[in-house]
Design a protein around this motif. Structure first.
Motif, short mmCIF file in Angstrom:
data_model
loop_
_atom_site.label_atom_id
_atom_site.label_comp_id
_atom_site.label_asym_id
_atom_site.label_seq_id
_atom_site.Cartn_x
_atom_site.Cartn_y
_atom_site.Cartn_z
N THR A 128 0.80 -1.22 0.00
CA THR A 128 0.00 0.00 0.00
C THR A 128 0.83 1.27 0.00
O THR A 128 0.29 2.35 -0.22
N THR A 129 2.13 1.16 0.24
CA THR A 129 2.98 2.34 0.29
C THR A 129 4.23 2.11 -0.56
O THR A 129 5.23 1.58 -0.08
N PRO A 130 4.20 2.46 -1.84
CA PRO A 130 5.38 2.29 -2.70
C PRO A 130 6.55 3.14 -2.22
O PRO A 130 6.37 4.21 -1.64
N THR A 131 7.75 2.62 -2.46
CA THR A 131 8.96 3.34 -2.09
C THR A 131 9.86 3.49 -3.30
O THR A 131 9.55 3.00 -4.39
N THR A 132 10.97 4.14 -3.09
CA THR A 132 11.93 4.33 -4.19
C THR A 132 12.43 3.00 -4.72
O THR A 132 12.67 2.85 -5.93
N TRP A 133 12.57 2.02 -3.85
CA TRP A 133 13.11 0.74 -4.28
C TRP A 133 12.16 0.03 -5.25
O TRP A 133 12.60 -0.73 -6.11
N ASP A 134 10.86 0.26 -5.14
CA ASP A 134 9.92 -0.36 -6.07
C ASP A 134 10.14 0.13 -7.50
O ASP A 134 10.02 -0.62 -8.46
N VAL A 135 10.48 1.41 -7.64
CA VAL A 135 10.77 1.96 -8.96
C VAL A 135 12.02 1.32 -9.55
O VAL A 135 12.05 0.88 -10.70
N ALA A 136 13.08 1.25 -8.74
CA ALA A 136 14.33 0.67 -9.22
C ALA A 136 14.15 -0.81 -9.55
O ALA A 136 14.66 -1.30 -10.57
N ILE A 137 13.42 -1.54 -8.70
CA ILE A 137 13.21 -2.97 -8.95
C ILE A 137 12.44 -3.19 -10.24
O ILE A 137 12.76 -4.08 -11.04
N ALA A 138 11.40 -2.38 -10.47
CA ALA A 138 10.60 -2.53 -11.69
C ALA A 138 11.45 -2.24 -12.94
O ALA A 138 11.36 -2.96 -13.94
#
Length: 453
Positions: A128-138
């Motif tokens: 429910t709370t995206p972080t910076t790491w989600d962008v990099a992982i994607a």
């Protein structure tokens, strides 16, 4: 000298050497886009598996749902179609992705409407709370998936990308938010899903542009130019919101990190204690409740002046002093913090007990084995099975009979066995005598028959 090195470097990073035939790549992309037949059934089952995993807070079940989910197909189709100038592929990819996402949210919402377990676990809250790491992982995961998708040999790259760039769990979390009217959960989960879709598609687009793939043929140059502008426009429109979301996430994460550092370093003063802290990056506010020694106005001005040292020049700092300033939000935060600390301490204590118990059990076994000159239980079991093949399990322990005054404590070696059928009395007697001889006759041996398997 530099030329051979560049040739060597190019040969090492060349993606065209083991690339699959372009026709095979296009066929795989086409097969993964459509949601009918096998793909539709797998999608439905993946939705239910992910919903159950989130509902019971099981990481293993959620990973299984990620592996079987076919959502990567239309996302790959959008990026691949944009890279090869295939408008029809992009259109069908977006259409099928929208259908699959809508179906996932509705089916998961239906599941969460009927399940008796309504508490949101940690696995669900994490979506429910995206972080910076989600962008990099994607982005990085999507690039790895694009490379693996275009290879001749089938590898575990694409399944790994499906796990790393979670697609199905956010949609099922959105279904939970829809079913339970937690609109922040719905918005946050869909936000995470959009980040993953945008950056995986962008990564596929960039990798496909680097590969020697045939582009779509047009009737005339004007049509080709119009289509090229359209495709680049789609690529930019896909990238720009993603970059905006990434920048927003970076700002929020940076603000929260700097605010935590500021509170820990500047407000944990001698005699003062930080009871609660509420950091809201979107509003740029830091709200802290202090207890203990009261800070003077001069000290508060000095603390506020230090905000700029932590890159928090525009942050609004609110310092409340004394438990009389405790409000309902503070009470909830304090309760959550206390429960989290208690759970962490209980887990650490339990782990310590289990480790100590294992050490004591191993020590007892070693002492019994040494005193009786018997081998380890697994070795002794093999020796017993040579003469008594029906024996399947064996345990070895030491029983000490405490004594008083000057009497010496007596120790008995206990061997417990389980067999597939009850052993005859003669066989039991023979096995007991053999164990006594095997133990070196230093200690008495008692044989226990622990029933039949």
């Amino acid at each position: 000298m530099p030329i051979p090195f560049l040739h060597w470097l190019r040969s090492r990073f060349d993606l065209a050497n083991d690339m699959a035939d372009p026709a095979e790549i296009v066929a795989d992309v086409e097969a993964g886009i459509a949601f009918k037949g096998t793909n539709l059934w797998v999608l439905l089952f993946a939705i239910l598996v992910a919903s159950v995993g989130l509902n019971v807070n099981s990481t293993a079940v959620i990973i299984g749902a990620m592996l079987i989910s076919p959502l990567m197909g239309p996302i790959v189709g959008v990026g691949f179609g944009a890279a090869t100038a295939n408008l029809d592929l992009v259109r069908r990819g977006l259409k099928n992705l929208s259908i699959a996402a809508g179906l996932s949210v509705l089916v998961s919402a239906l599941y969460f409407s009927f399940t008796p377990l309504t508490e949101a676990g940690s696995e669900l809250l994490a979506r429910t709370t995206p972080t910076t790491w989600d962008v990099a992982i994607a982005l990085f995961g999507g690039a790895a998936g694009a490379i693996g998708f275009t290879r001749r040999e089938v590898s575990n790259v694409v399944p790994g990308v499906s796990i790393a760039t979670a697609l199905m769990p956010p949609l099922c979390t959105a279904g939970y938010g829809l079913a339970t009217a937690h609109w922040s959960f719905l918005a946050g989960a869909m936000y995470l899903f959009c980040i993953n879709v945008a950056f995986i598609s962008l990564a596929m687009f960039l990798v496909a542009r680097l590969l020697p793939l045939p582009h779509h043929a047009f009737v005339n140059r004007q049509q080709a130019r119009r289509a090229k502008l359209l495709f680049w426009g789609v690529a930019v429109l896909t990238a720009v919101p993603s970059v905006y979301l990434a920048a927003r996430i970076v700002r929020r994460t940076t603000f929260e990190h700097n605010a935590q550092r500021f509170v820990d370093a500047e407000l944990n003063l001698p005699g003062a204690y930080v009871v609660t802290r509420r950091i809201e990056a979107d509003k740029g506010t830091i709200n802290v409740l202090l207890t203990g020694r009261m800070l003077t106005l001069t000290q508060l001005r000095t603390v506020r002046a230090r905000l700029q040292d932590y890159h928090l020049r525009r942050a609004q700092l609110t310092v409340r002093q004394g438990l009389a300033q405790l409000d309902s939000a503070d009470a909830r935060a304090l309760r959550t913090s206390l429960l989290e600390d208690l759970r962490s301490r209980n887990e650490q204590t339990l782990a310590g007990y289990e480790a100590r118990l294992a050490q004591l059990q191993q020590l007892l076994t070693q002492q019994a084995t040494y005193a009786a000159r018997l081998p380890a239980p697994n070795v002794l079991l093999r020796e017993v099975q040579a003469e008594h093949p029906t024996v399947r399990q064996l345990a070895l322990s030491q029983l000490t009979h405490s004594a008083t005054d000057s009497l010496r404590a007596d120790t008995t070696v206990v061997v417990s066995i389980r067999a597939t059928r009850p052993l005859p009395a003669a066989e039991v007697q023979r096995l007991t005598e053999w164990l006594t001889v095997r133990a070196g006759t230093r200690l008495p041996v008692r044989l226990l028959l622990d029933g039949a398997l």
